[in-house]
Write a protein that holds these residues in place. Structure first.
Motif, PDB file in Angstrom:
ATOM      1  N   ILE A 103      55.936  50.661  24.519  1.00 53.33           N
ATOM      2  CA  ILE A 103      55.209  50.137  25.682  1.00 53.33           C
ATOM      3  C   ILE A 103      54.377  48.950  25.222  1.00 53.33           C
ATOM      4  CG2 ILE A 103      53.486  50.615  27.459  1.00 53.33           C
ATOM      5  CD1 ILE A 103      54.291  53.566  27.270  1.00 53.33           C
ATOM      6  N   THR A 104      54.484  47.852  25.977  1.00 58.14           N
ATOM      7  CA  THR A 104      53.696  46.659  25.710  1.00 58.14           C
ATOM      8  C   THR A 104      52.952  46.300  26.997  1.00 58.14           C
ATOM      9  OG1 THR A 104      55.414  45.886  24.210  1.00 58.14           O
ATOM     10  CG2 THR A 104      53.773  44.263  24.899  1.00 58.14           C
ATOM     11  N   VAL A 105      51.636  46.028  26.884  1.00 57.51           N
ATOM     12  CA  VAL A 105      50.835  45.616  28.036  1.00 57.51           C
ATOM     13  C   VAL A 105      50.250  44.240  27.733  1.00 57.51           C
ATOM     14  CG1 VAL A 105      48.872  46.162  29.532  1.00 57.51           C
ATOM     15  CG2 VAL A 105      50.253  48.016  28.531  1.00 57.51           C
ATOM     16  N   THR A 106      50.505  43.272  28.636  1.00 55.33           N
ATOM     17  CA  THR A 106      49.923  41.928  28.522  1.00 55.33           C
ATOM     18  C   THR A 106      49.236  41.594  29.841  1.00 55.33           C
ATOM     19  OG1 THR A 106      51.999  40.911  29.215  1.00 55.33           O
ATOM     20  CG2 THR A 106      51.647  41.127  26.842  1.00 55.33           C
ATOM     21  N   PHE A 107      48.235  40.721  29.773  1.00 51.82           N
ATOM     22  CA  PHE A 107      47.470  40.321  30.957  1.00 51.82           C
ATOM     23  C   PHE A 107      47.556  38.815  31.141  1.00 51.82           C
ATOM     24  CE2 PHE A 107      45.537  44.280  29.580  1.00 51.82           C
ATOM     25  CZ  PHE A 107      45.358  44.960  30.761  1.00 51.82           C
ATOM     26  N   ASN A 108      47.339  38.369  32.390  1.00 58.23           N
ATOM     27  CA  ASN A 108      47.365  36.949  32.682  1.00 58.23           C
ATOM     28  C   ASN A 108      46.011  36.285  32.410  1.00 58.23           C
ATOM     29  OD1 ASN A 108      45.956  38.067  34.851  1.00 58.23           O
ATOM     30  ND2 ASN A 108      46.718  36.516  36.291  1.00 58.23           N
ATOM     31  N   ASN A 109      44.956  37.037  32.365  1.00 56.80           N
ATOM     32  CA  ASN A 109      43.610  36.478  32.153  1.00 56.80           C
ATOM     33  C   ASN A 109      43.060  37.124  30.888  1.00 56.80           C
ATOM     34  OD1 ASN A 109      40.938  35.770  32.148  1.00 56.80           O
ATOM     35  ND2 ASN A 109      40.471  36.588  34.182  1.00 56.80           N
ATOM     36  N   ASN A 110      43.020  36.355  29.799  1.00 59.19           N
ATOM     37  CA  ASN A 110      42.602  36.915  28.521  1.00 59.19           C
ATOM     38  C   ASN A 110      41.281  36.338  28.027  1.00 59.19           C
ATOM     39  OD1 ASN A 110      44.793  38.678  28.152  1.00 59.19           O
ATOM     40  ND2 ASN A 110      46.087  36.969  27.501  1.00 59.19           N
ATOM     41  N   VAL A 111      40.418  35.896  28.973  1.00 59.99           N
ATOM     42  CA  VAL A 111      39.130  35.315  28.575  1.00 59.99           C
ATOM     43  C   VAL A 111      38.004  36.223  29.084  1.00 59.99           C
ATOM     44  CG1 VAL A 111      37.692  33.258  28.655  1.00 59.99           C
ATOM     45  CG2 VAL A 111      40.176  33.027  28.775  1.00 59.99           C
ATOM     46  N   LYS A 136      34.158  38.041  29.244  1.00 57.26           N
ATOM     47  CA  LYS A 136      32.741  37.708  29.052  1.00 57.26           C
ATOM     48  C   LYS A 136      32.128  38.886  28.302  1.00 57.26           C
ATOM     49  CE  LYS A 136      32.684  34.059  31.804  1.00 57.26           C
ATOM     50  NZ  LYS A 136      32.734  32.762  31.328  1.00 57.26           N
ATOM     51  N   ASN A 137      31.320  38.627  27.368  1.00 55.70           N
ATOM     52  CA  ASN A 137      30.648  39.660  26.582  1.00 55.70           C
ATOM     53  C   ASN A 137      31.637  40.661  25.969  1.00 55.70           C
ATOM     54  OD1 ASN A 137      27.999  38.679  27.052  1.00 55.70           O
ATOM     55  ND2 ASN A 137      28.082  39.591  29.109  1.00 55.70           N
ATOM     56  N   GLY A 138      32.812  40.169  25.542  1.00 60.08           N
ATOM     57  CA  GLY A 138      33.771  40.983  24.805  1.00 60.08           C
ATOM     58  C   GLY A 138      34.756  41.785  25.629  1.00 60.08           C
ATOM     59  N   MET A 139      34.351  42.243  26.865  1.00 60.38           N
ATOM     60  CA  MET A 139      35.294  43.053  27.624  1.00 60.38           C
ATOM     61  C   MET A 139      35.107  42.982  29.146  1.00 60.38           C
ATOM     62  SD  MET A 139      33.881  46.858  26.749  1.00 60.38           S
ATOM     63  CE  MET A 139      34.411  47.772  28.151  1.00 60.38           C
ATOM     64  N   TYR A 140      34.306  42.033  29.652  1.00 60.78           N
ATOM     65  CA  TYR A 140      34.076  41.937  31.091  1.00 60.78           C
ATOM     66  C   TYR A 140      34.758  40.691  31.644  1.00 60.78           C
ATOM     67  CZ  TYR A 140      30.583  45.433  30.028  1.00 60.78           C
ATOM     68  OH  TYR A 140      29.954  46.561  29.583  1.00 60.78           O
ATOM     69  N   TYR A 141      35.409  40.889  32.801  1.00 53.92           N
ATOM     70  CA  TYR A 141      36.145  39.805  33.428  1.00 53.92           C
ATOM     71  C   TYR A 141      35.579  39.590  34.830  1.00 53.92           C
ATOM     72  CZ  TYR A 141      39.375  40.624  29.623  1.00 53.92           C
ATOM     73  OH  TYR A 141      39.911  40.757  28.379  1.00 53.92           O
ATOM     74  N   SER A 142      35.359  38.322  35.201  1.00 58.48           N
ATOM     75  CA  SER A 142      34.807  38.024  36.517  1.00 58.48           C
ATOM     76  C   SER A 142      35.899  37.787  37.555  1.00 58.48           C
ATOM     77  CB  SER A 142      33.895  36.795  36.445  1.00 58.48           C
ATOM     78  OG  SER A 142      34.629  35.674  35.985  1.00 58.48           O
ATOM     79  N   GLU A 143      37.134  37.769  37.131  1.00 57.39           N
ATOM     80  CA  GLU A 143      38.244  37.593  38.065  1.00 57.39           C
ATOM     81  C   GLU A 143      39.266  38.715  37.860  1.00 57.39           C
ATOM     82  OE1 GLU A 143      39.908  33.702  38.161  1.00 57.39           O
ATOM     83  OE2 GLU A 143      37.989  32.756  37.708  1.00 57.39           O
ATOM     84  N   ASN A 144      40.092  38.901  38.873  1.00 61.71           N
ATOM     85  CA  ASN A 144      41.152  39.914  38.771  1.00 61.71           C
ATOM     86  C   ASN A 144      42.083  39.589  37.615  1.00 61.71           C
ATOM     87  OD1 ASN A 144      40.251  41.306  40.987  1.00 61.71           O
ATOM     88  ND2 ASN A 144      41.634  40.267  42.408  1.00 61.71           N
TER      89      ASN A 144
END
Length: 186
Positions: free
Chosen positions: A157-165, A167-175
């Protein structure tokens, strides 16, 4: 002369039968001839069973461990080269066939058996067919085993995301959209 004219039993069956004929002519000359032969009127019998391997609870033709086919041929006049094995493998890797092992039946030679084992240890889809004709031309009923799969490989199983930036190491402000890839043959 026929067998019945010689006074031999017509239900005679066995190996190394010796027919000894002695003839004496009117001049007193005598000649003796011995002929050794076999009569086999019994068709061989093929049995095949499997041992080992644990079938999946839902997909009962998928095994996660190696599986062994045990082939038994009941035949008095056996020659290993007369056994025809057709083994199909999706991987192209053919399993190893053991030597044939004889189990003699001294009381009834027609009950003598020969056994070989075929170990299916590699991942792949398999099916097997067995046929045999003895030295006298008696043919066994062909055996065709069920198709089955050996699968000893864990899925990946491989999981990749479209948004890899983050904030503070693990918080994302966008979906984020996750792309999940599963690599599994079965």
């Amino acid at each position: 002369l026929s067998i019945s004219e010689l006074g031999l039993p017509t239900d005679l069956e066995g190996n190394n039968i010796v027919l000894k004929v002695t003839i004496k002519d009117n001049a007193g000359y005598e000649i003796e001839k011995k002929i050794t032969f076999s009569i086999d009127k019994t068709a061989p019998v093929i049995k095949m069973l499997y041992k080992g391997g644990n079938a999946d609870a839902i997909y009962n033709n998928i095994y996660k461990d190696a599986r062994t086919a045990v082939i038994e041929i009941k035949e008095r006049n056996f020659r290993a080269s007369d056994v025809k094995l057709v083994i199909n493998s999706s991987s192209g890797i053919k399993p190893t066939v053991s030597d044939w092992v004889e189990t003699k039946n001294g009381d009834n030679p027609k009950e003598t058996t020969y056994t070989a084992q075929i170990v299916f240890a590699n991942d792949g889809e398999y099916n097997i067919e067995v046929s045999f004709e003895d030295m006298a031309g008696n043919k066994a009923a062909d055996i065709k085993g069920d198709s089955f799969i050996i699968d000893k490989t864990l899925p990946e199983i491989t999981v990749t995301f479209n948004n890899n930036v983050p904030k503070n190491g693990m918080y994302y402000s966008e979906n984020r959209v996750a792309m999940i890839t599963i690599k599994e043959q079965n």
